[in-house]
Each structure stands twice: as structure tokens, then as C-alpha cells.
Design an enzyme around this catalytic site. Structure first.
Site, short mmCIF file in Angstrom:
data_model
loop_
_atom_site.label_atom_id
_atom_site.label_comp_id
_atom_site.label_asym_id
_atom_site.label_seq_id
_atom_site.Cartn_x
_atom_site.Cartn_y
_atom_site.Cartn_z
N THR A 35 0.84 -1.21 0.00
CA THR A 35 0.00 0.00 0.00
C THR A 35 0.87 1.26 0.00
O THR A 35 0.38 2.34 -0.29
CB THR A 35 -0.88 0.05 1.27
OG1 THR A 35 -0.05 -0.19 2.40
CG2 THR A 35 -1.99 -0.99 1.23
N SER A 125 15.60 -12.67 4.91
CA SER A 125 14.40 -13.17 5.58
C SER A 125 13.20 -12.28 5.32
O SER A 125 12.09 -12.63 5.66
CB SER A 125 14.65 -13.22 7.09
OG SER A 125 14.93 -11.91 7.55
N LEU A 127 13.00 -9.17 6.57
CA LEU A 127 12.83 -8.25 7.70
C LEU A 127 13.61 -6.96 7.43
O LEU A 127 13.98 -6.24 8.35
CB LEU A 127 13.29 -8.91 9.01
CG LEU A 127 12.52 -10.18 9.39
CD1 LEU A 127 13.06 -10.78 10.67
CD2 LEU A 127 11.02 -9.89 9.56
N SER A 128 13.89 -6.74 6.16
CA SER A 128 14.44 -5.46 5.71
C SER A 128 15.87 -5.21 6.17
O SER A 128 16.20 -4.11 6.64
CB SER A 128 13.54 -4.33 6.19
OG SER A 128 13.23 -3.54 5.11
N SER A 129 16.72 -6.20 5.98
CA SER A 129 18.12 -5.98 6.34
C SER A 129 18.72 -4.87 5.47
O SER A 129 19.58 -4.12 5.93
CB SER A 129 18.93 -7.26 6.22
OG SER A 129 18.74 -7.83 4.95
N GLU A 163 17.86 3.62 -2.34
CA GLU A 163 17.40 2.31 -2.79
C GLU A 163 16.75 2.41 -4.17
O GLU A 163 16.98 1.58 -5.05
CB GLU A 163 16.43 1.71 -1.76
CG GLU A 163 15.87 0.39 -2.22
CD GLU A 163 15.98 -0.74 -1.21
OE1 GLU A 163 16.37 -0.50 -0.06
OE2 GLU A 163 15.68 -1.88 -1.60
N ASP A 175 9.65 0.72 4.86
CA ASP A 175 10.74 0.07 5.59
C ASP A 175 11.65 1.11 6.23
O ASP A 175 11.99 1.02 7.42
CB ASP A 175 11.58 -0.81 4.65
CG ASP A 175 10.73 -1.87 3.98
OD1 ASP A 175 9.58 -2.06 4.39
OD2 ASP A 175 11.23 -2.49 3.03
C1 GLA Z 1 9.03 -3.98 0.46
C2 GLA Z 1 9.21 -2.49 0.16
C3 GLA Z 1 8.20 -1.64 0.94
C4 GLA Z 1 6.77 -2.16 0.76
C5 GLA Z 1 6.71 -3.66 0.97
C6 GLA Z 1 5.36 -4.23 0.63
O1 GLA Z 1 9.36 -4.24 1.78
O2 GLA Z 1 10.51 -2.08 0.48
O3 GLA Z 1 8.30 -0.29 0.54
O4 GLA Z 1 6.26 -1.80 -0.48
O5 GLA Z 1 7.69 -4.35 0.21
O6 GLA Z 1 4.39 -3.75 1.50
#
Ligand code: GLA
Length: 389
Positions: A35, A125, A127-129, A163, A175
Site C-alpha cells: 500500500t 528473511s 525483515l528489511s536488512s 534504494e 521500511d
Molecule cells: C518492500 C518495500 C516496501 C513495501 C513492501 C510491501 O518491503 O521495500 O516499501 O512496499 O515491500 O508492502
């Protein structure tokens, strides 16, 4: 941890000077998926696991980077005059992208620096490393070069810019925002249209957040992600032919139903449906949480997964197996995939005394169906990116 990493830093880069220590968390999104590039709401939180960094300014223009997680690559040397994306540069493209963004946005990085990193977020994973590393680099540059005026939200935007434009992944702001602005025991209800946000206390009395990492190798994630984003843009364009809107997130479910036939491509129509309904689900979920109605919150999490599976088509066999197995377990409030999808992980809210059985049962079903194991993590909600010493 701090002492060990500082000693390793000194062993690699020498003693002396002003050595500083930082931390940047990972994140998990509780609801509101795909979203954030549609002007909708998200509801993520920062974790107590993340990336630690040790850094010191240099006097020349060299940048020397080392990660304990990729120790085989050794120290990677680059310079302020070589801020170019290269596939072969691996993880260093993330910090480099942030230095590049600082330069570009008018925050000159005048000299090089040495940096060591160590992350305890499981690799790949979901979890946004990567965003954790981006914000770590951001706080280090802000601190070493004295850019007091840069707020944490500015750093989140810098992270996203790097990014998008250096690494070529068209991610939204979720993130980076969650990681920069995280707060212990709170999730962040963020309106990505205008970056207005609110902290919502998460009282986990008797419950735990359990992450299941699918361990699926993710290859096409970036290109598939960018494709979904383009499909939403196409849908919005078609809707704009019949209604004045700036983003899919502005529409209620009823408004969407009235205009959806304007979307010519049926695939784009499904994508847009997810974006609109998921945004409304997120608003409802936060409302439910405020009323201490965890049951409704969990139900909305489950509906979110179904929509990501059927309309957005970003789940796949691995995530579906984990979630469907979770739904069958006792003590589960809700379970869904989290993050971009196509692999990565799921998030479940599980009664504390049911966690062990949950992990055992879901783990066994997964292994039997998929052929390899999943990894489980019981996580805590922590503070955002910061200097520690
Ligand atoms: C990734 C992107 C986020 C978001 C999610 C999906 O984590 O980095 O910006 O769009 O996917 O919700």
C-alpha cells in the site's frame, strides 16, 4: 557485542581516533502490504534485532567497508570518487548508495571513513536488512559529518532515494520509515500519502509475534516488485479517466467498486483491488487494536494474506504453506505474509503458551510440503536507528 565489534574494527582498521558505535533495527509489517507506493496506510514496527555499525572518519577520500556477515569478502575498499552501482559490489551497494545520495542532496561527505557492520537479522528473511543498513549508513554520515538538521524522517527519505535510484528497487517509504522512527513496544500507523504518523502501543500481554522465514531463495523479487508497482500505476491512470484521484489509497471500497470497470486490464484491476481493500483493512485493524479487539485485528491479518495470495499474487507455495499451517494451530490470533513477498517471511500473533507447539507443528508441515525447513523467530518491538556510543 559492542566491545567485540570495536576490537574487530581496530584489528582491521587500526587503533586511535574517534571510533563510534551505532545500531539500526530490522522491521516487520503487521498489516498494510503493498500500500505504501499507492498512497495508503501501513502498520509496521521496528525490531530489537538489526545491524550494528562501528565507524571512524578518515582524512583521505577512501571508504573501507567490512561486514562480519560477509567476512569472506574481506575489507572492501572504494572511494568518494567511485560511487557507482556494481552487481559485483554485493552488500556494499547499500552503504554506497547512501553516500551517493548525501552528496546529491546537498549534504557533502567531505572525507572518507572506515566502517564495520554486523547484522543479526537473518539474511534474506524479508525483515528489511537492506533498509536497516541504509539507515545505519545514514545515521553514521549525519553524525560523523555533523548534519544536525537532518531529521530521522529525512534520513528515511534519503534511504528510500538511495534504494530507488542507486540500487534500482522502486520501494515505497515503509521500511525506511519504520526503521528510522521505530519505538519500543509501539507500531507506527503511517499514512504514506503525507507521512503523517501515529504511534500505537502494542500490548502483547500473553501474546508473541512469531516470524517464520521461508528460506526460499528470492531471485526475481526486485523485478516482480517493480512490475506490481507498474500495474498499480496503470490501474490508477485508467481510474483517473473517470474520477479525480491522486492515489489508489484515496478510494474506499465502495468508490473502487464504482470505478473499477474503467480499468481495462483485468490483472491491473485485481492489483488495484488489493491496494484499495488492504488500505481500508489497515485502517480498520488499527481501530480494532485501539479497542483492544485483537480478534478482529487477527481476522484482518488473515484477510490481508488471502488478498495478497489471490489478487496481488505475491505469496507463492512457501508462504501459503506457512500461513495455512499457522491458521490451523491453536492460540493463533492471525497470520499473514509480511514484506514484499515472493519468499521472505510470515508474521503470526500467537498466544505465549502456544508458541512452542506452534513452531513445532508449522515447522513439520512446512518441511514435509516444501522439502526444506523454515526458521522461526520470536521477536520484540524495539527503538529506531541511533548512535549508541
Ligand atoms: C518492500 C518495500 C516496501 C513495501 C513492501 C510491501 O518491503 O521495500 O516499501 O512496499 O515491500 O508492502
Amino acid at each position: 557485542m559492542q566491545q567485540q565489534l570495536v576490537e574487530k574494527f581496530q584489528e582491521l582498521f587500526g587503533n586511535g581516533g574517534d571510533i563510534r558505535f551505532y545500531f539500526s533495527p530490522g522491521r516487520v509489517n503487521l498489516i498494510g502490504e503493498h500500500t505504501d507506493y499507492n498512497g495508503g496506510h501501513v502498520f509496521p514496527c521496528a525490531l530489537t534485532i538489526g545491524t550494528y555499525g562501528v565507524a571512524r572518519k578518515r582524512e583521505d577520500r577512501k571508504i573501507r567497508l567490512y561486514s562480519e556477515n560477509f567476512s569472506k569478502m574481506g575489507v572492501i575498499e572504494t572511494s568518494l570518487d567511485d560511487l557507482v552501482y556494481r552487481d559485483s559490489a554485493g552488500w556494499t551497494n547499500y552503504p554506497k548508495g547512501i553516500v551517493w545520495t548525501f552528496q546529491k542532496k546537498g549534504y557533502p561527505v567531505e572525507t572518507g571513513f572506515d566502517m564495520l557492520m554486523y547484522g543479526n537479522i537473518p539474511n534474506g528473511s524479508g525483515l528489511s536488512s537492506s533498509a536497516s543498513v541504509e539507515l545505519l549508513m545514514g545515521i553514521i554520515l549525519k553524525d560523523l559529518f555533523g548534519y544536525e538538521e537532518l531529521s530521522m524522517i529525512n534520513l528515511a527519505l534519503i534511504g528510500q532515494y538511495g534504494e530507488n535510484n542507486f540500487n534500482g528497487m522502486n520501494c515505497g517509504i515503509m521500511d525506511q520509515f519504520a526503521i528510522a522512527m521505530g519505538k519500543k513496544e509501539h507500531a507506527i500507523f503511517l499514512d504514506t500519502q503525507n507521512l503523517q504518523y501515529e504511534y500505537a502501543p502494542i500490548h502483547m500481554n500473553g501474546y508473541k509475534i512469531v516470524i517464520a522465514a521461508s528460506n526460499k531463495k528470492r531471485r526475481l523479487t526486485d523485478s516482480k516488485y517493480n512490475e506490481r508497482r507498474a500495474e498499480c500505476e496503470e490501474a490508477l491512470k485508467d481510474i483517473q479517466g473517470v474520477k479525480n484521484v491522486q492515489a489508489l489509497g484515496e478510494l474506499t471500497e465502495e468508490e473502487f467498486e464504482q470505478v473499477k470497470d474503467a480499468i481495462k486490464n483485468p490483472v491491473c484491476q485485481k492489483r488495484a483491488k488489493h491496494a484499495v481493500y488492504e488500505n481500508q483493512r489497515t485502517i480498520k485493524a488499527v481501530k480494532a487494536l485501539k479497542n483492544n479487539d485483537l480478534e478482529t485485528f487477527g481476522k484482518l491479518m488473515n484477510e490481508s494474506h488471502v488478498s495478497l495470495r489471490d489478487d496481488y499474487e505475491v505469496t507463492g507455495k512457501e508462504l501459503d504453506t506457512l500461513v495455512e499451517a499457522a491458521w490451523k494451530q491453536g492460540g493463533v490470533i492471525g497470520s499473514r505474509m509480511t514484506g514484499a513477498g515472493f519468499g521472505g517471511c510470515t508474521v503470526s500473533i500467537v498466544k505465549e503458551d502456544a508458541v512452542d507447539v506452534f513452531i513445532k507443528n508449522v515447522g513439520e508441515i512446512y518441511k514435509k510440503e516444501i522439502g526444506y525447513g523454515a526458521d522461526f523467530y520470536v521477536v520484540e518491538i524495539g527503538d529506531g536507528t541511533r548512535r549508541i556510543a
